[in-house]
Design a protein around this motif. Structure first.
Motif, PDB file in Angstrom:
ATOM      1  N   VAL A  11       0.879  -1.161   0.000  1.00 50.71           N
ATOM      2  CA  VAL A  11       0.000   0.000   0.000  1.00 50.71           C
ATOM      3  C   VAL A  11       0.922   1.218   0.000  1.00 50.71           C
ATOM      4  CG1 VAL A  11      -1.712   1.288   1.315  1.00 50.71           C
ATOM      5  CG2 VAL A  11      -1.828  -1.212   1.239  1.00 50.71           C
ATOM      6  N   ARG A  12       0.729   2.083  -0.969  1.00 57.46           N
ATOM      7  CA  ARG A  12       1.604   3.246  -1.124  1.00 57.46           C
ATOM      8  C   ARG A  12       0.968   4.466  -0.468  1.00 57.46           C
ATOM      9  NH1 ARG A  12       5.540   2.002  -4.883  1.00 57.46           N
ATOM     10  NH2 ARG A  12       6.183   4.171  -4.780  1.00 57.46           N
ATOM     11  N   THR A  13       1.766   5.155   0.342  1.00 61.99           N
ATOM     12  CA  THR A  13       1.297   6.407   0.930  1.00 61.99           C
ATOM     13  C   THR A  13       2.261   7.508   0.519  1.00 61.99           C
ATOM     14  OG1 THR A  13       2.534   6.180   3.003  1.00 61.99           O
ATOM     15  CG2 THR A  13       0.327   5.197   2.923  1.00 61.99           C
ATOM     16  N   GLU A  14       1.719   8.686   0.339  1.00 61.52           N
ATOM     17  CA  GLU A  14       2.542   9.806  -0.091  1.00 61.52           C
ATOM     18  C   GLU A  14       3.529  10.231   0.997  1.00 61.52           C
ATOM     19  OE1 GLU A  14       1.659  14.332  -1.467  1.00 61.52           O
ATOM     20  OE2 GLU A  14       0.350  12.766  -2.263  1.00 61.52           O
ATOM     21  N   GLU A  15       3.076  10.258   2.229  1.00 57.03           N
ATOM     22  CA  GLU A  15       3.913  10.773   3.317  1.00 57.03           C
ATOM     23  C   GLU A  15       4.827   9.737   3.951  1.00 57.03           C
ATOM     24  OE1 GLU A  15       2.114  13.189   6.287  1.00 57.03           O
ATOM     25  OE2 GLU A  15       0.721  14.066   4.852  1.00 57.03           O
ATOM     26  N   ASP A  16       4.345   8.507   4.117  1.00 52.22           N
ATOM     27  CA  ASP A  16       5.085   7.541   4.922  1.00 52.22           C
ATOM     28  C   ASP A  16       5.687   6.367   4.157  1.00 52.22           C
ATOM     29  OD1 ASP A  16       4.576   8.933   7.357  1.00 52.22           O
ATOM     30  OD2 ASP A  16       2.524   8.176   7.268  1.00 52.22           O
ATOM     31  N   GLY A  17       5.513   6.320   2.850  1.00 50.37           N
ATOM     32  CA  GLY A  17       6.106   5.245   2.071  1.00 50.37           C
ATOM     33  C   GLY A  17       5.180   4.054   1.905  1.00 50.37           C
ATOM     34  N   SER A 116      -3.224   0.076  -6.338  1.00 48.23           N
ATOM     35  CA  SER A 116      -2.561   0.887  -7.348  1.00 48.23           C
ATOM     36  C   SER A 116      -2.693   2.373  -7.066  1.00 48.23           C
ATOM     37  CB  SER A 116      -3.132   0.563  -8.737  1.00 48.23           C
ATOM     38  OG  SER A 116      -4.507   0.851  -8.763  1.00 48.23           O
ATOM     39  N   ARG A 117      -3.579   2.728  -6.157  1.00 48.70           N
ATOM     40  CA  ARG A 117      -3.785   4.138  -5.826  1.00 48.70           C
ATOM     41  C   ARG A 117      -2.820   4.582  -4.734  1.00 48.70           C
ATOM     42  NH1 ARG A 117      -9.958   3.173  -5.080  1.00 48.70           N
ATOM     43  NH2 ARG A 117      -9.234   3.040  -2.968  1.00 48.70           N
ATOM     44  N   LEU A 118      -2.524   5.846  -4.738  1.00 49.31           N
ATOM     45  CA  LEU A 118      -1.721   6.452  -3.693  1.00 49.31           C
ATOM     46  C   LEU A 118      -2.660   6.890  -2.585  1.00 49.31           C
ATOM     47  CD1 LEU A 118       1.182   7.330  -3.037  1.00 49.31           C
ATOM     48  CD2 LEU A 118       0.648   9.526  -4.084  1.00 49.31           C
ATOM     49  N   HIS A 119      -2.342   6.565  -1.350  1.00 52.30           N
ATOM     50  CA  HIS A 119      -3.226   6.877  -0.223  1.00 52.30           C
ATOM     51  C   HIS A 119      -2.606   7.940   0.665  1.00 52.30           C
ATOM     52  CE1 HIS A 119      -5.852   3.528  -1.170  1.00 52.30           C
ATOM     53  NE2 HIS A 119      -4.763   2.844  -1.401  1.00 52.30           N
TER      54      HIS A 119
END
Length: 119
Positions: A11-17, A116-119
């Motif tokens: 799971v991809r996050t913008e702030e935490d990787g 596939s989405r950025l969370h």
């Protein structure tokens, strides 16, 4: 219970990787009793998160299980060590043998969140 990784891809996050989501599920009811996000760079649960999962699981069932199944492919040495300290036997099995229990949870997660989405 079964401990397994819920997501196939991080799971991809913008702030935490990037994160993997580990789930502790009651095998009989397929009810998820605990979840933890684990940074991909960490490789496996910390001692603190392992204890947290066991504590949350116990709070749902008001008891700990006698056995927890863990996919052989999952890095979970700390979790297994903490579970064994609590008197819980841990058995490793190929994920393919556990898939009958975990696939529905994974499919529901994919539909709800998507990876596939950025969370």
């Amino acid at each position: 219970w079964i401990l397994f990784k819920l997501n196939d891809a991080p799971v991809r996050t913008e702030e935490d990787g990037d994160f993997n989501i580990l789930v502790l599920m009651d095998a009989a009811s397929c009810y998820i009793v605990a979840t933890e996000f684990v940074a991909v760079r960490s490789k496996e649960l910390s001692k603190k998160k392992s204890l947290s999962m066991l504590k949350h699981g116990k709070s749902h069932k008001n008891e700990l299980p006698r056995r927890i199944y863990v996919p052989a492919e999952l890095a979970a040495h700390r979790f297994i060590a903490e579970a064994q300290k609590e008197g819980i036997a841990c058995s490793r099995a190929p994920e393919s043998e556990l898939s009958v229990f975990i696939e529905e949870a994974r499919e529901g997660f994919q539909e709800h969140v998507g990876v596939s989405r950025l969370h």
